[in-house]
Scaffold this active site. Structure first.
Site, PDB file in Angstrom:
ATOM      1  N   HIS A 123      32.062 -39.013 -17.602  1.00 51.29           N
ATOM      2  CA  HIS A 123      30.923 -39.109 -16.745  1.00 51.29           C
ATOM      3  C   HIS A 123      30.722 -40.981 -16.237  1.00 51.29           C
ATOM      4  O   HIS A 123      31.362 -41.375 -16.700  1.00 51.29           O
ATOM      5  CB  HIS A 123      28.974 -39.809 -17.198  1.00 51.29           C
ATOM      6  CG  HIS A 123      28.912 -37.883 -17.753  1.00 51.29           C
ATOM      7  ND1 HIS A 123      27.808 -37.903 -18.861  1.00 51.29           N
ATOM      8  CD2 HIS A 123      28.009 -36.544 -17.433  1.00 51.29           C
ATOM      9  CE1 HIS A 123      27.306 -36.857 -19.108  1.00 51.29           C
ATOM     10  NE2 HIS A 123      28.824 -35.654 -17.907  1.00 51.29           N
ATOM     11  N   TYR A 147      24.362 -46.087 -26.737  1.00 49.81           N
ATOM     12  CA  TYR A 147      24.548 -46.595 -25.849  1.00 49.81           C
ATOM     13  C   TYR A 147      23.553 -48.099 -25.520  1.00 49.81           C
ATOM     14  O   TYR A 147      22.652 -47.511 -25.195  1.00 49.81           O
ATOM     15  CB  TYR A 147      24.452 -45.788 -23.795  1.00 49.81           C
ATOM     16  CG  TYR A 147      25.067 -44.357 -24.761  1.00 49.81           C
ATOM     17  CD1 TYR A 147      26.743 -43.994 -24.507  1.00 49.81           C
ATOM     18  CD2 TYR A 147      24.353 -43.492 -25.433  1.00 49.81           C
ATOM     19  CE1 TYR A 147      26.827 -42.502 -24.922  1.00 49.81           C
ATOM     20  CE2 TYR A 147      24.319 -42.468 -25.168  1.00 49.81           C
ATOM     21  CZ  TYR A 147      25.890 -41.603 -24.759  1.00 49.81           C
ATOM     22  OH  TYR A 147      26.054 -40.263 -25.361  1.00 49.81           O
TER      23      TYR A 147
END
Length: 182
Positions: A62, A131
């Site tokens: 991604h 993240y």
């Protein structure tokens, strides 16, 4: 905690020093001063997210168009095989990839600068990946390339057991290059 350059331009690995004793361990997973010394602006990270994956699962590859997004990625539980691909046309490492093991033993945090594709495979059952992201998510800027694209030749260490529909239907590396004008 110390910072070191990764194999791709702008990528930084933050290596903490876990302190072990009879109770278990303690480690610092983020230090704004160390991040600033490595050239980051720690105050710009605005979102924290976490995923939990089963062993063999692949998430990615991604990225984001537009301004891209920077991420600090670490594995809080278990281990992952983390992969980056440089999609910045003017980068000296354009088109190259790198892989690093992130786990709950060494606690390495990976800085992913804007302009890279990111993905990982869970090596353990389960693997929790955290993240810290510098921009709010805008689905209109999502980029994705198939995890098994033959042009990228990414060697996943385990048989791939789970992939999301989105990742199975992601475009090709060649298609992304056309989209980027390369």
């Amino acid at each position: 905690m110390k910072a070191e350059q990764g194999e791709l331009d702008g990528v930084v690995l933050f290596r903490p020093t876990p302190h072990h004793d009879s109770r278990g361990l303690f480690t610092r997973t983020f230090d704004a001063a160390v991040a600033a010394e490595a050239g980051l602006a720690p105050e710009t990270f605005v979102q924290d997210s976490q995923s939990r994956s089963r062993r063999g699962t692949v998430r990615g590859l991604h990225g984001r168009s537009g301004q891209g997004e920077a991420k600090l990625v670490r594995c809080a539980r278990g281990a992952v095989h983390d992969v980056l691909v440089d999609i910045r046309p003017h980068s000296p490492t354009f088109g190259r990839s790198m892989a690093v093991r992130l786990d709950d033993e060494d606690f390495v945090t990976l800085y992913v600068p804007p302009g890279l594709l990111h993905g990982f495979q869970a090596l353990t059952e389960p693997a929790d990946t955290c993240y810290r992201i510098d921009r709010s998510h805008d689905p209109s800027e999502d980029l994705a390339v198939r995890y098994d694209d033959p042009d990228l030749r990414i060697a996943w260490p385990l048989p791939v057991t789970e992939v999301s529909r989105r990742d199975r239907e992601a475009g090709s590396w060649a298609g992304l290059l056309r989209r980027l004008g390369g």
